[in-house]
Write a protein that holds these residues in place. Structure first.
Motif, PDB file in Angstrom:
ATOM      1  N   LYS A  21       0.794  -1.237   0.000  1.00  0.00           N
ATOM      2  CA  LYS A  21       0.000   0.000   0.000  1.00  0.00           C
ATOM      3  C   LYS A  21       0.825   1.286   0.000  1.00  0.00           C
ATOM      4  O   LYS A  21       1.877   1.355   0.643  1.00  0.00           O
ATOM      5  CB  LYS A  21      -0.878   0.038   1.256  1.00  0.00           C
ATOM      6  N   TYR A  22       0.248   2.258  -0.668  1.00  0.00           N
ATOM      7  CA  TYR A  22       0.735   3.645  -0.617  1.00  0.00           C
ATOM      8  C   TYR A  22       0.053   4.275   0.596  1.00  0.00           C
ATOM      9  O   TYR A  22      -1.170   4.340   0.664  1.00  0.00           O
ATOM     10  CB  TYR A  22       0.328   4.302  -1.941  1.00  0.00           C
ATOM     11  N   SER A  60      -3.271   6.871  -5.999  1.00  0.00           N
ATOM     12  CA  SER A  60      -3.438   5.497  -6.465  1.00  0.00           C
ATOM     13  C   SER A  60      -3.896   5.428  -7.925  1.00  0.00           C
ATOM     14  O   SER A  60      -3.782   4.394  -8.569  1.00  0.00           O
ATOM     15  CB  SER A  60      -4.410   4.741  -5.552  1.00  0.00           C
ATOM     16  N   SER A 110      -8.831   9.312   2.805  1.00  0.00           N
ATOM     17  CA  SER A 110      -7.443   8.857   2.632  1.00  0.00           C
ATOM     18  C   SER A 110      -6.469  10.034   2.720  1.00  0.00           C
ATOM     19  O   SER A 110      -5.351   9.863   3.191  1.00  0.00           O
ATOM     20  CB  SER A 110      -7.259   8.011   1.373  1.00  0.00           C
ATOM     21  N   HIS A 160      -3.169   9.839   4.940  1.00  0.00           N
ATOM     22  CA  HIS A 160      -1.795  10.089   4.482  1.00  0.00           C
ATOM     23  C   HIS A 160      -1.110  11.109   5.401  1.00  0.00           C
ATOM     24  O   HIS A 160       0.054  10.954   5.763  1.00  0.00           O
ATOM     25  CB  HIS A 160      -1.792  10.635   3.052  1.00  0.00           C
ATOM     26  N   LEU A 203      -1.270  -2.069   7.378  1.00  0.00           N
ATOM     27  CA  LEU A 203      -1.907  -0.785   7.048  1.00  0.00           C
ATOM     28  C   LEU A 203      -2.897  -0.398   8.147  1.00  0.00           C
ATOM     29  O   LEU A 203      -2.885   0.727   8.653  1.00  0.00           O
ATOM     30  CB  LEU A 203      -2.624  -0.895   5.689  1.00  0.00           C
ATOM     31  N   ASP A 245      -8.409  -2.486   1.772  1.00  0.00           N
ATOM     32  CA  ASP A 245      -8.038  -1.117   1.429  1.00  0.00           C
ATOM     33  C   ASP A 245      -8.259  -0.293   2.702  1.00  0.00           C
ATOM     34  O   ASP A 245      -8.477  -0.868   3.756  1.00  0.00           O
ATOM     35  CB  ASP A 245      -8.943  -0.657   0.272  1.00  0.00           C
ATOM     36  N   ALA A 246      -8.279   1.015   2.592  1.00  0.00           N
ATOM     37  CA  ALA A 246      -8.533   1.815   3.792  1.00  0.00           C
ATOM     38  C   ALA A 246     -10.030   1.815   4.073  1.00  0.00           C
ATOM     39  O   ALA A 246     -10.717   2.814   3.894  1.00  0.00           O
ATOM     40  CB  ALA A 246      -8.019   3.228   3.589  1.00  0.00           C
TER      41      ALA A 246
HETATM   42  O1  PMV Z   1      -5.027   7.458  -3.808  1.00  0.00           O
HETATM   43  P1  PMV Z   1      -5.469   7.767  -2.432  1.00  0.00           P
HETATM   44  O2  PMV Z   1      -4.975   9.083  -1.932  1.00  0.00           O
HETATM   45  O3  PMV Z   1      -6.966   7.593  -2.255  1.00  0.00           O
HETATM   46  O4  PMV Z   1      -4.790   6.697  -1.425  1.00  0.00           O
HETATM   47  C1  PMV Z   1      -5.037   5.332  -1.499  1.00  0.00           C
HETATM   48  C2  PMV Z   1      -4.446   4.613  -0.362  1.00  0.00           C
HETATM   49  C3  PMV Z   1      -4.799   3.140  -0.252  1.00  0.00           C
HETATM   50  O5  PMV Z   1      -5.946   2.848  -1.030  1.00  0.00           O
HETATM   51  C4  PMV Z   1      -5.100   2.815   1.194  1.00  0.00           C
HETATM   52  C5  PMV Z   1      -3.662   2.242  -0.672  1.00  0.00           C
HETATM   53  C6  PMV Z   1      -3.316   2.196  -2.137  1.00  0.00           C
HETATM   54  O6  PMV Z   1      -2.114   2.119  -2.408  1.00  0.00           O
HETATM   55  O7  PMV Z   1      -4.210   2.166  -2.991  1.00  0.00           O
END
Ligand code: PMV
Length: 351
Positions: free
Chosen positions: A31-32, A161, A210, A214, A260, A301-302
């Motif tokens: 995961k990011y 993502s 998210s 972050h 995560l 996921d989150a």
């Molecule tokens: O793209 P964002 O800012 O919605 O972040 C996504 C973060 C996760 O879904 C939890 C992990 C990922 O890498 O998709």
């Protein structure tokens, strides 16, 4: 900044012009979580591109200095997303001032239900930015051989993502560059037919966005260790996908998902996104897998929903396990039947 000539635009484009792309959602295996500057990730991530969950975006542009913008999502005005998109295009205009020369009409729709707990920002930002990149290509501001790379970079600026939704199969973002995602090549056959059963435990909107997640990660006491570990895990995951090693894949996938959520629960300002049924599903899976030896692992996921990632050869077993043991734990028994996909598609052009 890339300069342009106004008469040049008129020569290259009719007064009004439409672009149409579909782009898939993706599920991250590593995961990011954590970002700096302009949506640059603090660690690399690896994802699988989905097939059935995608966004369709039709963008119509008119040469018009009024620089208006409207967005309809499934035939309804979406003011919140419209504001986000306006900011995004204004930001991109700093690099590509030509984008200010147009008014935009966007029409988007998703193949997955709005309240299914599936984040739509990845697929929608990818579809929208494919349309914008095609406009830039038409205006000779982007080179043909850099089309997807640039679409990934622009998508990233809208939603991190989304940078991984530009390619089919498996995509990494951040291993070689934080700017855009790249396709992972030479995947083993064992990972070429993979399913994703998205089990809807709860479809309510997340309590913590998210973006906030972050942000909190950047204040997390374990952040340095996490970023280092996540980068290592990405290398491991890529090796596993290339070697076809399901035995190593499952524990890495699952411990990363729990890590995560563990990070979310262990910050100064903590939050819990799993629901009791998330844990019940995971628990049942662990027991059932021990008895059957099926090639299936979970990721999260989150949010509270569980993705079962499985080998297509074990599909019948997995589907009957879901139907017999899991549907009672799901919201209205609902799950989305998805699998690995081949990436975005151009729908039509008005030539
Ligand atoms: O793209 P964002 O800012 O919605 O972040 C996504 C973060 C996760 O879904 C939890 C992990 C990922 O890498 O998709």
């Amino acid at each position: 900044m890339i300069t342009f000539n106004k008469t040049d635009i008129e020569n290259k484009l009719a007064d009004t012009y439409s672009f149409n792309w579909t782009a898939p959602s993706n599920i991250a295996f590593i995961k990011y979580w954590g970002k700096v500057d302009f949506q640059l990730p603090t660690n690399s991530s690896v994802s699988m591109t989905l097939k059935n969950c995608h966004t369709n975006c039709e963008m119509t542009v008119t040469i018009d200095e009024a620089h208006k913008l409207s967005l309809m999502f499934e035939e309804q005005a979406d003011n919140k997303f419209e504001t986000k998109l306006r900011k995004h295009i204004d930001r991109l205009s700093l690099e590509y001032p030509v984008l200010k020369e147009f008014s935009y009409k966007f029409k988007t729709s998703n193949t997955f239900p709005h309240s299914a707990g599936i984040a739509s920002s990845a697929s929608s930002m990818a579809a929208i930015n494919l349309c914008l990149t095609e406009l830039l290509l038409k205006l000779e501001q982007v080179k043909e051989d850099q089309f997807f790379r640039e679409a990934s970079r622009l998508s990233r600026m809208g939603s991190g993502s989304a940078s991984r939704s530009l390619y089919g199969g498996y995509v990494d973002w951040g291993k070689t560059t934080k700017e855009y995602g790249t396709k992972v090549e030479n995947i083993h056959q064992e990972f070429s037919h993979v399913g994703d059963a998205v089990l809807i435990v709860d479809s309510a909107e997340k309590e913590v966005s998210s973006s906030r997640g972050h942000q909190l990660m950047m204040e997390h006491p374990y952040k340095e260790h996490r970023f280092e570990q996540a980068n290592k895990k990405c290398l491991e995951m890529i090796d596993i996908l290339k070697n076809g090693d399901w035995k190593s894949f499952i524990p890495l996938l699952e411990s990363e998902a729990l890590e995560l959520h563990g990070l979310m629960m262990s910050g100064q300002e903590w939050f819990v996104l799993m629901k009791p049924n998330t844990l019940s599903v995971i628990d049942k899976l662990k027991k059932w897998r021990k008895d059957t030896g099926a090639r299936v692992g979970f990721t999260l996921d989150a949010g509270p929903n569980v993705h079962l990632i499985y080998h297509m050869d074990d599909r019948d077993k997995v589907v009957s396990f879901i139907n017999q043991e899991l549907t009672a734990l799901l919201e209205n028994g609902k799950w989305i039947d998805d699998q690995i996909g081949t990436g975005p598609q151009k729908v039509s052009v008005n030539e």
